[in-house]
Design a protein around this motif. Structure first.
Motif, PDB file in Angstrom:
ATOM      1  N   ALA A 203       9.091  -4.462 -16.895  1.00 23.26           N
ATOM      2  CA  ALA A 203       8.064  -3.797 -17.704  1.00 23.26           C
ATOM      3  C   ALA A 203       6.666  -4.331 -17.408  1.00 23.26           C
ATOM      4  O   ALA A 203       5.675  -3.600 -17.534  1.00 23.26           O
ATOM      5  CB  ALA A 203       8.391  -3.972 -19.186  1.00 23.26           C
ATOM      6  N   TYR A 204       6.589  -5.599 -16.989  1.00 23.10           N
ATOM      7  CA  TYR A 204       5.270  -6.215 -16.809  1.00 23.10           C
ATOM      8  C   TYR A 204       5.018  -6.681 -15.379  1.00 23.10           C
ATOM      9  O   TYR A 204       4.067  -7.419 -15.131  1.00 23.10           O
ATOM     10  CB  TYR A 204       5.112  -7.391 -17.794  1.00 23.10           C
ATOM     11  N   ALA A 205       5.831  -6.213 -14.450  1.00 14.31           N
ATOM     12  CA  ALA A 205       5.654  -6.615 -13.051  1.00 14.31           C
ATOM     13  C   ALA A 205       4.300  -6.180 -12.496  1.00 14.31           C
ATOM     14  O   ALA A 205       3.759  -6.811 -11.589  1.00 14.31           O
ATOM     15  CB  ALA A 205       6.775  -6.038 -12.195  1.00 14.31           C
ATOM     16  N   ALA A 206       3.728  -5.126 -13.066  1.00 10.02           N
ATOM     17  CA  ALA A 206       2.426  -4.648 -12.589  1.00 10.02           C
ATOM     18  C   ALA A 206       1.336  -5.698 -12.751  1.00 10.02           C
ATOM     19  O   ALA A 206       0.295  -5.631 -12.100  1.00 10.02           O
ATOM     20  CB  ALA A 206       2.028  -3.374 -13.333  1.00 10.02           C
ATOM     21  N   GLY A 207       1.590  -6.686 -13.603  1.00 10.57           N
ATOM     22  CA  GLY A 207       0.625  -7.770 -13.760  1.00 10.57           C
ATOM     23  C   GLY A 207       0.384  -8.512 -12.464  1.00 10.57           C
ATOM     24  O   GLY A 207      -0.676  -9.116 -12.266  1.00 10.57           O
TER      25      GLY A 207
END
Length: 346
Positions: A203-207
């Protein structure tokens, strides 16, 4: 998987043989200095983890109740040489003793407690660390302080985030990489990841799209030369390129990689080592050959149009060069251009 803080730390004693291996004269010197100035000092992180795995620690890091200002005063008074002062903004002072470096970091707490022996200070610091196996402290009596069951996780070869994975990851997206790094080194079951943890990571890999921070960290750790990049990176050009596109059109990742390079030969070597696609190879060569001509040979929109028409360069390459060079207006104008030069009026 996450691990919530316990009411009290689990405390156990290391046997003498385990503990004494790290009591070098330099470590003892630091212990005595902090005792002299009435500040508590504990070993933390990788050295504790290694000792519990019966591995000889390569580096020994410390946590202390002293703040940076107090540490600097102490080391000045004791004639201890300090290096790497840029770590101070993170609460870390690095000292050099007998050709050995030691990092000492003030506890990560919101406010300083009057009672420096209050155990909640250490618990608060542990709650800010990334993984349970990295959140254990060892004092100079050989006592292990474990607030998040990290010792059992180490024995069971589990990689677990402190408190909750969401909080730890969104504080610092680089912890995603640290999770996989420790999973690869500590566990014996490849690809048997905890599903709840993977769900949050996905969910937060785009960080991790904040690639500039990631690569600068890699440079600090001397990693680029081992992953297809170069030993002496063009850090200033890389920072400039990252700053140019911040909050604007995203660059192709290969363009940011090229910003680290100094010349065409380095771009060719990068291609040989990374096995770039033909598009990436040609783009990297175009960027590094043309970037110094921006604002010199190439000034207005017509200059970039002629590159396309006369040299048959891909439009994507020219657009990428304009983004790379922080020419947002020219980029938008070139992107909207119909591909034909306007004929001068009769």
């Amino acid at each position: 998987m996450s691990r919530n803080v316990t009411v009290e730390a689990t405390v156990m004693k290391l046997d003498n043989a385990q503990f004494e291996r790290i009591l070098t004269k330099e470590v003892i010197q630091l212990r005595e200095i902090f005792r002299k100035y009435k500040h508590e000092l504990r070993i933390v992180g990788g050295a504790v983890r290694d000792l519990l795995r019966d591995v000889e620690p390569r580096d020994i890091d410390f946590a202390t109740t002293a703040n940076v200002y107090e540490m600097k005063n102490i080391f000045y008074k004791e004639s201890i040489y300090m290096i790497n002062l840029k770590g101070e903004k993170h609460g870390t002072v690095t000292v050099h003793i007998n050709n050995k470096n030691f990092e000492i970091t003030t506890l990560r707490i919101k406010k300083r407690l009057e009672d420096a022996t209050d155990p909640s200070m250490w618990q608060a610091d542990a709650s800010k660390r990334d993984l349970t196996v990295n959140a254990m402290f060892l004092d100079f009596n050989g006592s292990l302080y474990d607030y998040f069951n990290g010792y059992n996780d180490l024995l069971e070869k589990r990689v677990v985030f402190v408190d909750d994975a969401f909080s730890r990851i969104t504080e610092d997206y680089l912890r995603i990489l640290r999770y996989f790094r420790f999973y690869g080194s500590l566990t014996e079951l490849p690809f048997k990841y905890d599903e709840s943890t993977l769900k949050i990571i996905k969910a937060y890999a785009a960080g991790l799209s904040v690639i500039s921070e990631l690569i600068l960290e890699m440079i600090e750790c001397d990693i680029p030369q081992y992953c297809g990049l170069i030993e002496k990176a063009n850090v200033e050009e890389f920072k400039r390129a990252c700053s140019a596109v911040k909050g604007k059109s995203n660059l192709n990742p290969i363009s940011l990689a090229v910003a680290l390079l100094n010349n065409v030969m380095e771009a060719i070597k990068m291609h040989e080592r990374l096995k770039l696609t033909s598009f990436e190879r040609d783009l990297s060569l175009f960027i590094i050959q043309e970037r110094d001509k921006v604002d010199k040979a190439y000034i207005g929109l017509k200059d970039y149009q002629e590159i396309y028409l006369k040299r048959h360069v891909k439009r994507e390459f020219i657009e990428e060069l304009l983004k790379y060079s922080n020419k947002e207006d020219l980029f938008l104008a070139f992107k909207d251009w119909d591909g034909k030069l306007n004929e001068p009026e009769e």
